[in-house]
Write a protein that holds these residues in place. Sequence first.
Motif, PDB file in Angstrom:
ATOM      1  N   ASP A   8       0.842  -1.193   0.000  1.00 51.96           N
ATOM      2  CA  ASP A   8       0.000   0.000   0.000  1.00 51.96           C
ATOM      3  C   ASP A   8       0.875   1.240   0.000  1.00 51.96           C
ATOM      4  O   ASP A   8       1.783   1.394   0.827  1.00 51.96           O
ATOM      5  CB  ASP A   8      -0.894   0.010   1.244  1.00 51.96           C
ATOM      6  CG  ASP A   8      -1.937  -1.090   1.202  1.00 51.96           C
ATOM      7  OD1 ASP A   8      -2.054  -1.731   0.150  1.00 51.96           O
ATOM      8  OD2 ASP A   8      -2.626  -1.300   2.212  1.00 51.96           O
ATOM      9  N   ASN A  10       1.131   5.521  -0.084  1.00 52.53           N
ATOM     10  CA  ASN A  10       0.459   6.802   0.153  1.00 52.53           C
ATOM     11  C   ASN A  10       0.653   7.677  -1.078  1.00 52.53           C
ATOM     12  O   ASN A  10       1.779   8.101  -1.375  1.00 52.53           O
ATOM     13  CB  ASN A  10       1.058   7.507   1.378  1.00 52.53           C
ATOM     14  CG  ASN A  10       0.530   6.950   2.683  1.00 52.53           C
ATOM     15  OD1 ASN A  10      -0.670   6.721   2.823  1.00 52.53           O
ATOM     16  ND2 ASN A  10       1.413   6.727   3.642  1.00 52.53           N
ATOM     17  N   ARG A  25      -9.247   7.274  -8.263  1.00 50.60           N
ATOM     18  CA  ARG A  25     -10.211   6.205  -8.005  1.00 50.60           C
ATOM     19  C   ARG A  25      -9.614   4.829  -8.296  1.00 50.60           C
ATOM     20  O   ARG A  25      -9.872   3.860  -7.579  1.00 50.60           O
ATOM     21  CB  ARG A  25     -11.468   6.426  -8.852  1.00 50.60           C
ATOM     22  CG  ARG A  25     -12.236   7.687  -8.475  1.00 50.60           C
ATOM     23  CD  ARG A  25     -13.465   7.875  -9.330  1.00 50.60           C
ATOM     24  NE  ARG A  25     -14.376   6.740  -9.169  1.00 50.60           N
ATOM     25  CZ  ARG A  25     -15.411   6.505  -9.978  1.00 50.60           C
ATOM     26  NH1 ARG A  25     -15.654   7.316 -11.000  1.00 50.60           N
ATOM     27  NH2 ARG A  25     -16.193   5.463  -9.766  1.00 50.60           N
ATOM     28  N   ALA A  28      -7.174   3.952  -5.456  1.00 54.87           N
ATOM     29  CA  ALA A  28      -7.935   3.652  -4.241  1.00 54.87           C
ATOM     30  C   ALA A  28      -8.582   2.273  -4.338  1.00 54.87           C
ATOM     31  O   ALA A  28      -8.565   1.493  -3.382  1.00 54.87           O
ATOM     32  CB  ALA A  28      -8.992   4.726  -4.010  1.00 54.87           C
ATOM     33  N   HIS A  32      -4.626   1.289  -2.372  1.00 56.38           N
ATOM     34  CA  HIS A  32      -3.653   2.278  -1.916  1.00 56.38           C
ATOM     35  C   HIS A  32      -4.349   3.400  -1.146  1.00 56.38           C
ATOM     36  O   HIS A  32      -5.545   3.644  -1.312  1.00 56.38           O
ATOM     37  CB  HIS A  32      -2.877   2.836  -3.102  1.00 56.38           C
ATOM     38  CG  HIS A  32      -2.130   1.785  -3.859  1.00 56.38           C
ATOM     39  ND1 HIS A  32      -1.006   1.164  -3.356  1.00 56.38           N
ATOM     40  CD2 HIS A  32      -2.375   1.194  -5.067  1.00 56.38           C
ATOM     41  CE1 HIS A  32      -0.575   0.254  -4.219  1.00 56.38           C
ATOM     42  NE2 HIS A  32      -1.389   0.253  -5.258  1.00 56.38           N
ATOM     43  N   ARG A  33      -3.581   4.079  -0.310  1.00 56.78           N
ATOM     44  CA  ARG A  33      -4.103   5.202   0.452  1.00 56.78           C
ATOM     45  C   ARG A  33      -3.913   6.466  -0.378  1.00 56.78           C
ATOM     46  O   ARG A  33      -2.779   6.884  -0.627  1.00 56.78           O
ATOM     47  CB  ARG A  33      -3.381   5.311   1.799  1.00 56.78           C
ATOM     48  CG  ARG A  33      -3.586   4.089   2.698  1.00 56.78           C
ATOM     49  CD  ARG A  33      -2.815   4.202   4.007  1.00 56.78           C
ATOM     50  NE  ARG A  33      -1.373   4.172   3.783  1.00 56.78           N
ATOM     51  CZ  ARG A  33      -0.662   3.049   3.656  1.00 56.78           C
ATOM     52  NH1 ARG A  33      -1.251   1.877   3.712  1.00 56.78           N
ATOM     53  NH2 ARG A  33       0.653   3.111   3.470  1.00 56.78           N
ATOM     54  N   VAL A  34      -5.019   7.046  -0.809  1.00 55.06           N
ATOM     55  CA  VAL A  34      -4.954   8.130  -1.784  1.00 55.06           C
ATOM     56  C   VAL A  34      -5.660   9.371  -1.258  1.00 55.06           C
ATOM     57  O   VAL A  34      -6.762   9.292  -0.707  1.00 55.06           O
ATOM     58  CB  VAL A  34      -5.602   7.707  -3.126  1.00 55.06           C
ATOM     59  CG1 VAL A  34      -5.290   8.738  -4.205  1.00 55.06           C
ATOM     60  CG2 VAL A  34      -5.110   6.329  -3.558  1.00 55.06           C
ATOM     61  N   SER A  35      -4.990  10.508  -1.429  1.00 56.63           N
ATOM     62  CA  SER A  35      -5.616  11.798  -1.135  1.00 56.63           C
ATOM     63  C   SER A  35      -5.570  12.641  -2.399  1.00 56.63           C
ATOM     64  O   SER A  35      -4.668  12.489  -3.232  1.00 56.63           O
ATOM     65  CB  SER A  35      -4.903  12.514   0.011  1.00 56.63           C
ATOM     66  OG  SER A  35      -3.544  12.748  -0.319  1.00 56.63           O
ATOM     67  N   ALA A  51     -16.442  10.226  -2.650  1.00 60.31           N
ATOM     68  CA  ALA A  51     -15.658   9.419  -1.716  1.00 60.31           C
ATOM     69  C   ALA A  51     -16.546   8.874  -0.599  1.00 60.31           C
ATOM     70  O   ALA A  51     -16.405   7.718  -0.183  1.00 60.31           O
ATOM     71  CB  ALA A  51     -14.517  10.244  -1.123  1.00 60.31           C
ATOM     72  N   ALA A  58     -12.489   1.225  -1.470  1.00 60.66           N
ATOM     73  CA  ALA A  58     -12.092   2.052  -2.611  1.00 60.66           C
ATOM     74  C   ALA A  58     -12.266   3.534  -2.287  1.00 60.66           C
ATOM     75  O   ALA A  58     -12.447   4.344  -3.176  1.00 60.66           O
ATOM     76  CB  ALA A  58     -12.927   1.677  -3.833  1.00 60.66           C
ATOM     77  N   ARG A  59     -12.175   3.892  -1.002  1.00 59.04           N
ATOM     78  CA  ARG A  59     -12.426   5.266  -0.601  1.00 59.04           C
ATOM     79  C   ARG A  59     -11.142   6.077  -0.607  1.00 59.04           C
ATOM     80  O   ARG A  59     -10.059   5.544  -0.400  1.00 59.04           O
ATOM     81  CB  ARG A  59     -13.070   5.277   0.786  1.00 59.04           C
ATOM     82  CG  ARG A  59     -13.746   6.592   1.160  1.00 59.04           C
ATOM     83  CD  ARG A  59     -14.650   6.409   2.365  1.00 59.04           C
ATOM     84  NE  ARG A  59     -15.788   5.552   2.039  1.00 59.04           N
ATOM     85  CZ  ARG A  59     -16.586   5.011   2.940  1.00 59.04           C
ATOM     86  NH1 ARG A  59     -16.355   5.199   4.227  1.00 59.04           N
ATOM     87  NH2 ARG A  59     -17.601   4.268   2.565  1.00 59.04           N
ATOM     88  N   TRP A  60     -11.284   7.347  -0.818  1.00 62.18           N
ATOM     89  CA  TRP A  60     -10.149   8.258  -0.818  1.00 62.18           C
ATOM     90  C   TRP A  60     -10.545   9.486  -0.001  1.00 62.18           C
ATOM     91  O   TRP A  60     -11.700   9.639   0.395  1.00 62.18           O
ATOM     92  CB  TRP A  60      -9.789   8.668  -2.252  1.00 62.18           C
ATOM     93  CG  TRP A  60     -10.947   9.314  -2.969  1.00 62.18           C
ATOM     94  CD1 TRP A  60     -11.258  10.637  -3.023  1.00 62.18           C
ATOM     95  CD2 TRP A  60     -11.964   8.640  -3.724  1.00 62.18           C
ATOM     96  NE1 TRP A  60     -12.398  10.839  -3.751  1.00 62.18           N
ATOM     97  CE2 TRP A  60     -12.846   9.632  -4.200  1.00 62.18           C
ATOM     98  CE3 TRP A  60     -12.214   7.303  -4.052  1.00 62.18           C
ATOM     99  CZ2 TRP A  60     -13.962   9.329  -4.980  1.00 62.18           C
ATOM    100  CZ3 TRP A  60     -13.324   6.996  -4.821  1.00 62.18           C
ATOM    101  CH2 TRP A  60     -14.180   8.000  -5.291  1.00 62.18           C
TER     102      TRP A  60
END
Length: 342
Positions: A8, A10, A25, A28, A32-35, A51, A58-60
Amino acid sequence: MRCARVADVNVAVIGLGLIGGSVLRALAAAGHRVSGYDADPATRATARTAAAQAHSSARWQVTPTVRDTVARAELVVLAVPLPAVGGVLDQLADAGYTGLVTDVTSVKTPVRDLVAQRLHRPPRRLAGFVGGHPMAGRETSGFGATDPALFAGCAWVLCLEPRDTSMADWLELAALITPLGARVVPTTAAEHDRAVAAVSHVPHLLAAALVSASADDPLAGTLAAGSFQDGTRVAATRPELIAAMCGGNAEAVGPALDAVLDALRQARAAVDAEDPIAALRDWLAPASAARGAWPHRPGTARELPARVDDLLALGRAGGWVTAVAADRRTVTAVRPLRPAPA
């Protein structure tokens, strides 16, 4: 071979339009941890709502500033138009970001130069930069048009500069991208820009010219059907996006556009020939054969050493990478099967 499984990561995605939002998307959904961040508050609000509605796996998250977005990032994906890249790089520098950066801009040489000017300088230097360009898109734009499956089967360029690109960084990104279903194509920024001028940028200009030539003819608008629709779809793209990619790649677009104009002049001469049907048939035949043979069928996948020269030779032959070995020593490579000359 045993494929790499990227832990994973960031990831920060800056720019949440069609491509950036789809990258957000897709990564995520891959765990993976996505912002994400976008300069437009309305886009951020749309992405934040999406989100909240997304499946938990699949959340970001959407953040209010670039600084917040990159605070914990190991990788930053720049997904803004070319004219905005310099300003975002300045914000990364101000935020003290020193990790890995890639981008999805449709022109590669200017972005590489901007990174060298804005980020590769004391007192802080990036861990690395690898230019990228997924050859996927639609005439629609905005976060509402995003699709986590957008990159399945698409060619995704990752630039490999012999003297500048870290092979470890390149392989890390290839291992991150190939699970999204993309075919990673190794090439240099200059070779990329020359190729996309012919197959992406000039077609946008040609589509716009075709629309303009008939825009004031109501009868033509009524009779326009499949050939007009297929040949002009990308003319509906936002003008500022077309202008940025074609103007940003002017050095390569100029000669590519000249080649098309020369070909059209030959077609014009054929129309004036004593036997225009025969002359046009001869002019059309090579293009018909080439288009009928495209896309080339993929050959057999094989292991290839993860070396700069081997990877660039693969890209120049039209090949791509579908997986990276866990030990990063080899990749799974595919070359296209080209038809025999007539």
